[in-house]
Design a protein around this motif. Sequence first.
Motif, PDB file in Angstrom:
ATOM      1  N   TYR A  51       0.864  -1.174   0.000  1.00  0.00           N
ATOM      2  CA  TYR A  51       0.000   0.000   0.000  1.00  0.00           C
ATOM      3  C   TYR A  51       0.905   1.231   0.000  1.00  0.00           C
ATOM      4  O   TYR A  51       1.676   1.425   0.936  1.00  0.00           O
ATOM      5  N   PRO A  52       0.825   2.059  -1.012  1.00  0.00           N
ATOM      6  CA  PRO A  52       1.665   3.259  -1.030  1.00  0.00           C
ATOM      7  C   PRO A  52       1.346   4.176   0.152  1.00  0.00           C
ATOM      8  O   PRO A  52       0.247   4.134   0.707  1.00  0.00           O
ATOM      9  N   PRO A  53       2.291   5.010   0.546  1.00  0.00           N
ATOM     10  CA  PRO A  53       2.007   5.984   1.599  1.00  0.00           C
ATOM     11  C   PRO A  53       0.947   6.983   1.151  1.00  0.00           C
ATOM     12  O   PRO A  53       0.674   7.126  -0.045  1.00  0.00           O
ATOM     13  N   SER A  54       0.354   7.652   2.118  1.00  0.00           N
ATOM     14  CA  SER A  54      -0.695   8.622   1.825  1.00  0.00           C
ATOM     15  C   SER A  54      -0.091   9.902   1.256  1.00  0.00           C
ATOM     16  O   SER A  54       0.919  10.415   1.752  1.00  0.00           O
ATOM     17  N   GLY A  55      -0.716  10.411   0.207  1.00  0.00           N
ATOM     18  CA  GLY A  55      -0.233  11.632  -0.431  1.00  0.00           C
ATOM     19  C   GLY A  55      -1.367  12.590  -0.712  1.00  0.00           C
ATOM     20  O   GLY A  55      -2.535  12.289  -0.457  1.00  0.00           O
ATOM     21  N   PRO A  56      -1.067  13.732  -1.261  1.00  0.00           N
ATOM     22  CA  PRO A  56      -2.097  14.744  -1.501  1.00  0.00           C
ATOM     23  C   PRO A  56      -3.007  14.367  -2.658  1.00  0.00           C
ATOM     24  O   PRO A  56      -2.599  13.669  -3.593  1.00  0.00           O
ATOM     25  N   GLN A  57      -4.247  14.826  -2.586  1.00  0.00           N
ATOM     26  CA  GLN A  57      -5.163  14.570  -3.684  1.00  0.00           C
ATOM     27  C   GLN A  57      -4.821  15.417  -4.898  1.00  0.00           C
ATOM     28  O   GLN A  57      -4.944  14.973  -6.037  1.00  0.00           O
ATOM     29  N   ARG A  58      -4.378  16.639  -4.658  1.00  0.00           N
ATOM     30  CA  ARG A  58      -3.979  17.518  -5.743  1.00  0.00           C
ATOM     31  C   ARG A  58      -2.582  18.058  -5.450  1.00  0.00           C
ATOM     32  O   ARG A  58      -2.441  19.145  -4.878  1.00  0.00           O
ATOM     33  N   PRO A  59      -1.555  17.317  -5.785  1.00  0.00           N
ATOM     34  CA  PRO A  59      -0.192  17.787  -5.472  1.00  0.00           C
ATOM     35  C   PRO A  59       0.122  19.081  -6.193  1.00  0.00           C
ATOM     36  O   PRO A  59      -0.173  19.239  -7.385  1.00  0.00           O
TER      37      PRO A  59
END
Length: 288
Positions: A51-59
């Motif tokens: 599972y990739p780490p959590s990131g922004p919805q709109r980088p």
Amino acid sequence: VFGRYLGSLLWFQEHFYMQVDAHTTFAHNWDSILIHDYALAPSSKPIFSHYPPSGPQRPGPLNDNPYQVYHWELAPGVCMCDAGFAEYDILRVGSMQRYPFIEFYPPGCKNNQETKEESENKKNECFALPRFSPFIGAGFVFANASFLFDVPFDPFTPFIFMGEELDFSTRLWTAGWDLFCPPRSILAHAYLRKQKPKFWGALQRSIGAGAHNSLQAYVLPRVKLKVGYPNIQLDQSSLASHFDDFGLGTLRPLSDYLRIADLDFHSKRHAHVSWCKSGHHPPLLHRS
């Protein structure tokens, strides 16, 4: 899973195959980093997944500094070391924990024992090796594309959400593929996306309320029968079709996979895979 199957039909003899979810952000130079790390896997048939780490919805842009990176870029990848039983008694792969990458550096790399200057000079040689993992995380899969011939995506499991990873993990391992969590995170995924539409909501809008749950309950027995759940009865013969094409592999026994993954479908206890958490190899590997 039917969507995964349709996506695989777009393969056009590329050397590698990668599966990611939507709403994904990639690290700088992600492709060369990923290929480099994949080559370090101690296996002739490795497959990367987690599972990739959590990131922004709109980088957004990273200021004006071309060397600035996101906080998750190249961080140690999470390992899929745990699982538990959820609704419909289906196994749900869990952990988002980062376990230490101990004793997994290439031979001759002594980055913890050298001076700072020596370590800096060798930093490109001292990457942690990929770690074995018992489970696939469907949000990121990367491997030599030959796995598409050994373990093609099952088009007879549409509408499956939980259950996909159990099915795919079991089939890959019994077909001789070794599962690894990547040593460095090369992408992130926006998980929550509150008030944004989800695929099960699309089914409800087009078919009716509760459509996704009903369809998933209908199809899940196919997955359970394949992976060894006891006392599974299929209501329709079509759910048991094409097992020769989309069933388990023949290079390793299912019983061995259940042992290394700490799975017991009778007692339905949660899996806590100690060798994965400690960074060791699985207790037994029947190689082809």
